[in-house]
Design a protein around this motif. Structure first.
Motif, PDB file in Angstrom:
ATOM      1  N   GLY A  42       0.823  -1.207   0.000  1.00 15.21           N
ATOM      2  CA  GLY A  42       0.000   0.000   0.000  1.00 15.21           C
ATOM      3  C   GLY A  42       0.852   1.250   0.000  1.00 15.21           C
ATOM      4  N   VAL A  43       1.145   1.775   1.190  1.00 17.11           N
ATOM      5  CA  VAL A  43       1.989   2.966   1.330  1.00 17.11           C
ATOM      6  C   VAL A  43       3.186   2.621   2.212  1.00 17.11           C
ATOM      7  N   ILE A  44       4.370   2.847   1.676  1.00 14.64           N
ATOM      8  CA  ILE A  44       5.606   2.586   2.410  1.00 14.64           C
ATOM      9  C   ILE A  44       6.161   3.899   2.931  1.00 14.64           C
ATOM     10  N   GLY A  45       6.477   3.944   4.206  1.00 15.95           N
ATOM     11  CA  GLY A  45       7.165   5.095   4.784  1.00 15.95           C
ATOM     12  C   GLY A  45       8.646   4.776   4.891  1.00 15.95           C
ATOM     13  N   MET A  46       9.485   5.553   4.235  1.00 19.46           N
ATOM     14  CA  MET A  46      10.928   5.305   4.204  1.00 19.46           C
ATOM     15  C   MET A  46      11.643   6.405   4.966  1.00 19.46           C
ATOM     16  N   ILE A  47      12.313   6.029   6.056  1.00 21.42           N
ATOM     17  CA  ILE A  47      13.064   6.987   6.874  1.00 21.42           C
ATOM     18  C   ILE A  47      14.536   6.616   6.781  1.00 21.42           C
ATOM     19  N   TYR A  48      15.372   7.556   6.325  1.00 20.88           N
ATOM     20  CA  TYR A  48      16.752   7.181   6.033  1.00 20.88           C
ATOM     21  C   TYR A  48      17.688   8.368   6.211  1.00 20.88           C
ATOM     22  N   GLU A  49      18.993   8.058   6.208  1.00 17.43           N
ATOM     23  CA  GLU A  49      20.015   9.075   6.412  1.00 17.43           C
ATOM     24  C   GLU A  49      20.959   9.134   5.211  1.00 17.43           C
ATOM     25  N   ALA A  50      21.522  10.284   4.996  1.00 16.33           N
ATOM     26  CA  ALA A  50      22.720  10.510   4.186  1.00 16.33           C
ATOM     27  C   ALA A  50      22.623  10.120   2.708  1.00 16.33           C
ATOM     28  N   LEU A 109       5.151  10.419  11.326  1.00 22.06           N
ATOM     29  CA  LEU A 109       5.104   9.195  10.516  1.00 22.06           C
ATOM     30  C   LEU A 109       4.988   7.947  11.387  1.00 22.06           C
ATOM     31  N   PHE A 110       5.601   7.996  12.574  1.00 26.00           N
ATOM     32  CA  PHE A 110       5.631   6.826  13.449  1.00 26.00           C
ATOM     33  C   PHE A 110       4.230   6.320  13.815  1.00 26.00           C
ATOM     34  N   THR A 111       3.242   7.222  13.813  1.00 28.53           N
ATOM     35  CA  THR A 111       1.934   6.854  14.372  1.00 28.53           C
ATOM     36  C   THR A 111       0.793   6.918  13.356  1.00 28.53           C
ATOM     37  N   MET A 112       1.087   7.012  12.077  1.00 26.48           N
ATOM     38  CA  MET A 112       0.038   7.142  11.060  1.00 26.48           C
ATOM     39  C   MET A 112      -0.404   5.794  10.515  1.00 26.48           C
ATOM     40  N   LYS A 113      -0.899   4.943  11.392  1.00 21.67           N
ATOM     41  CA  LYS A 113      -1.298   3.602  10.981  1.00 21.67           C
ATOM     42  C   LYS A 113      -2.424   3.614   9.959  1.00 21.67           C
ATOM     43  N   GLU A 114      -3.254   4.654  10.012  1.00 23.39           N
ATOM     44  CA  GLU A 114      -4.399   4.693   9.098  1.00 23.39           C
ATOM     45  C   GLU A 114      -3.980   5.052   7.673  1.00 23.39           C
ATOM     46  N   HIS A 115      -2.778   5.598   7.505  1.00 26.80           N
ATOM     47  CA  HIS A 115      -2.324   6.014   6.168  1.00 26.80           C
ATOM     48  C   HIS A 115      -1.067   5.279   5.695  1.00 26.80           C
ATOM     49  N   ILE A 116      -0.178   4.928   6.614  1.00 25.12           N
ATOM     50  CA  ILE A 116       1.080   4.273   6.277  1.00 25.12           C
ATOM     51  C   ILE A 116       0.987   2.792   6.645  1.00 25.12           C
ATOM     52  N   ASP A 117       1.325   1.920   5.718  1.00 32.96           N
ATOM     53  CA  ASP A 117       1.193   0.482   5.965  1.00 32.96           C
ATOM     54  C   ASP A 117       2.437  -0.134   6.594  1.00 32.96           C
ATOM     55  N   VAL A 118       3.593   0.425   6.305  1.00 32.50           N
ATOM     56  CA  VAL A 118       4.831  -0.104   6.878  1.00 32.50           C
ATOM     57  C   VAL A 118       5.888   0.988   6.881  1.00 32.50           C
ATOM     58  N   LEU A 119       6.744   0.987   7.896  1.00 38.39           N
ATOM     59  CA  LEU A 119       7.882   1.894   7.962  1.00 38.39           C
ATOM     60  C   LEU A 119       9.166   1.108   7.756  1.00 38.39           C
ATOM     61  N   ILE A 120      10.075   1.674   6.981  1.00 38.89           N
ATOM     62  CA  ILE A 120      11.384   1.050   6.787  1.00 38.89           C
ATOM     63  C   ILE A 120      12.458   2.071   7.146  1.00 38.89           C
ATOM     64  N   PRO A 121      13.139   1.883   8.282  1.00 37.51           N
ATOM     65  CA  PRO A 121      14.246   2.783   8.622  1.00 37.51           C
ATOM     66  C   PRO A 121      15.543   2.269   8.027  1.00 37.51           C
ATOM     67  N   VAL A 160       3.202   2.151  13.700  1.00 35.89           N
ATOM     68  CA  VAL A 160       3.095   1.560  12.369  1.00 35.89           C
ATOM     69  C   VAL A 160       4.033   0.346  12.325  1.00 35.89           C
ATOM     70  N   PRO A 161       3.631  -0.759  11.681  1.00 33.43           N
ATOM     71  CA  PRO A 161       4.535  -1.910  11.566  1.00 33.43           C
ATOM     72  C   PRO A 161       5.870  -1.505  10.929  1.00 33.43           C
ATOM     73  N   VAL A 162       6.954  -2.080  11.433  1.00 35.91           N
ATOM     74  CA  VAL A 162       8.304  -1.713  10.987  1.00 35.91           C
ATOM     75  C   VAL A 162       8.998  -2.912  10.358  1.00 35.91           C
ATOM     76  N   LEU A 163       9.591  -2.681   9.186  1.00 36.83           N
ATOM     77  CA  LEU A 163      10.516  -3.652   8.612  1.00 36.83           C
ATOM     78  C   LEU A 163      11.908  -3.195   9.020  1.00 36.83           C
ATOM     79  N   GLU A 164      12.468  -3.855  10.021  1.00 33.71           N
ATOM     80  CA  GLU A 164      13.696  -3.371  10.645  1.00 33.71           C
ATOM     81  C   GLU A 164      14.932  -3.737   9.827  1.00 33.71           C
ATOM     82  N   THR A 165      15.675  -2.708   9.431  1.00 30.13           N
ATOM     83  CA  THR A 165      16.975  -2.932   8.820  1.00 30.13           C
ATOM     84  C   THR A 165      18.025  -2.686   9.889  1.00 30.13           C
ATOM     85  N   GLY A 166      19.055  -3.522   9.927  1.00 26.31           N
ATOM     86  CA  GLY A 166      20.004  -3.452  11.028  1.00 26.31           C
ATOM     87  C   GLY A 166      21.358  -2.911  10.628  1.00 26.31           C
TER      88      GLY A 166
END
Length: 419
Positions: A120-128, A194-206, A222-228
């Protein structure tokens, strides 16, 4: 170049959700043509992107960013061509959406299909890394999703310019530009939203350092696909071939020290070290590698520093290495269990039984026998670009390509059946 600092994150998320419906209906051919068009448009607007990147680099120099950080931030004509080519490669990949994973018919005649569909909608949070803006967008659109991008402030001009070009390209396609949202605010509250928009964002990927990933994992509803992060280890066993071991170590440590699949810790069987330490020392000096080690290492390698507790867990992202001498493979595994980040771990040995024990017992997304950890990458492993490397165990693990950006839906077809 002007930046939109006042940002309505909720509005952008809602727009992305509406656009996601449109993207999900497109055929594979339509999506592929659009990705090729975006790639061509990016390449024809290199100067615009490089001008914006120059602003970020100047600010980075003023703030004293590390060499490793600048390496992740800097763009060039070649790098822009590389991520444009990456979009073309994504276009050539198989489209997982619509795949029928299972198909059966019940005794009452009701047909059941398990079908792969977009998230659906992916939230992408990233650096650099500005290339993530392109990679994530390409993977999201190819898998039928919309995306909301929140890059770090250090690359805000570069990211804004790249998204400007993507929007320019989308204006003449079937995908509305609202399917690619960029949050241009440097306010941390925008990320928190973004952390709390479950009604609009389907998954967060940091995607970034440990502090960013932990902040998302610990605070998001929001459910998180955790990258380590990648505190990756290489274990050189007593039965390791010398030239093979040194070649793999050099590649894993020096090819690109600032990436997450670079080796950060070397564990070595004491018997191998006694016989081959001079060859290892020569390689370390030749490549300018700085060593943090245990007592045995410090006594035998000139210039080595005594490792502190944090040295065993650090992701250096530089030409630094921690070296630990162990009694056996079990000792290496215990060390990895204590300090590893479940990313990528390797054993170098000609003993198949020892290798099998390591491969089975080490808890990581990727484990290697006689190969460099640098292969933990979607492109290197042969399934195209990745949106990140998952170190968790649910939904997706390891390099996350197109299938990781989908979920399943059960579609039932009947002829009046009731229960």
């Amino acid at each position: 170049m002007s930046l939109v600092i006042e940002t309505n994150v909720e509005y952008q998320a809602k727009e992305a959700k509406r656009a996601a419906k449109v993207v999900s209906l497109l055929s594979t051919e339509e999506k592929n043509e659009i990705l090729f068009h975006i790639a061509n448009t990016l390449e024809s607007n290199k100067s615009y992107i490089l001008q914006a990147n120059k602003q970020d680099l100047e600010k980075g120099q003023e703030k004293g960013y590390t060499t490793a950080y600048i390496d992740r931030l800097i763009l060039s004509e070649d790098r822009i061509s590389e991520f444009a080519e990456g979009l073309r490669e994504v276009a050539e990949l198989d489209d997982p959406t619509g795949d029928i994973l299972e198909d059966w018919t019940l005794e009452n005649g009701l047909n059941v299909k398990k079908v792969r569909v977009p998230l659906g909608v992916i939230g992408m949070i990233y650096e650099a890394r500005p290339n993530v803006t392109v990679d994530a967008t390409g993977l999201a659109l190819k898998s039928g999703n919309a995306i909301v991008l929140k890059g770090g402030s250090s690359a805000i001009h570069s990211n804004q310019a790249i998204v400007d070009i993507i929007h320019k390209a989308l204006e003449t396609t079937a995908i509305p530009k609202e399917a690619v949202q960029f949050i241009a605010s440097t306010d941390r509250n925008a990320t928190q939203q973004l952390f709390t928009m479950k009604e609009h964002i389907d998954v967060l990927i940091p995607r970034g350092g440990a502090s960013l990933i932990n902040a998302v994992v610990e605070n998001a509803t929001v459910p998180v696909l955790e990258t380590g992060v990648g505190n990756c280890h290489i274990y050189i066993d007593k039965a390791a071939d010398v030239s093979k071991a040194l070649s793999i170590f050099v590649n894993a440590k020096t090819d690109r020290p600032a990436v997450c699949n670079a080796a950060e810790t070397l564990t070595i069987h004491e018997d191998w070290y006694k016989v081959n330490k001079d060859a290892l020392i020569e390689v370390v000096k030749e490549h300018g590698i700085h060593v943090y080690g245990d007592d045995t290492v410090v006594q035998s390698i000139s210039g080595a520093e005594k490792a502190k507790e944090e040295d065993w867990s650090d992701e250096y992202l530089s030409l630094d290495i921690a070296i630990k001498i162990v009694e056996n493979v079990e000792g290496a595994i215990r060390h990895i269990d204590e300090y590893g980040t479940k990313h990528s771990e390797a054993i170098i040995t000609e003993n198949r039984e020892t290798a099998e024990k390591f491969l089975k017992l080490v808890d990581a997304a990727a484990v290697y026998h006689n190969a460099s950890t640098r292969f933990t990458d979607g492109g290197a492993l042969g399934f195209g670009a990745e949106i990140g490397i998952s170190t968790q165990k649910l939904h997706a693990r390891g390099p996350m390509g197109l299938p990781a950006l989908t979920t399943v839906k059960f579609q039932m077809t009947g002829d009046g059946q009731i229960r």
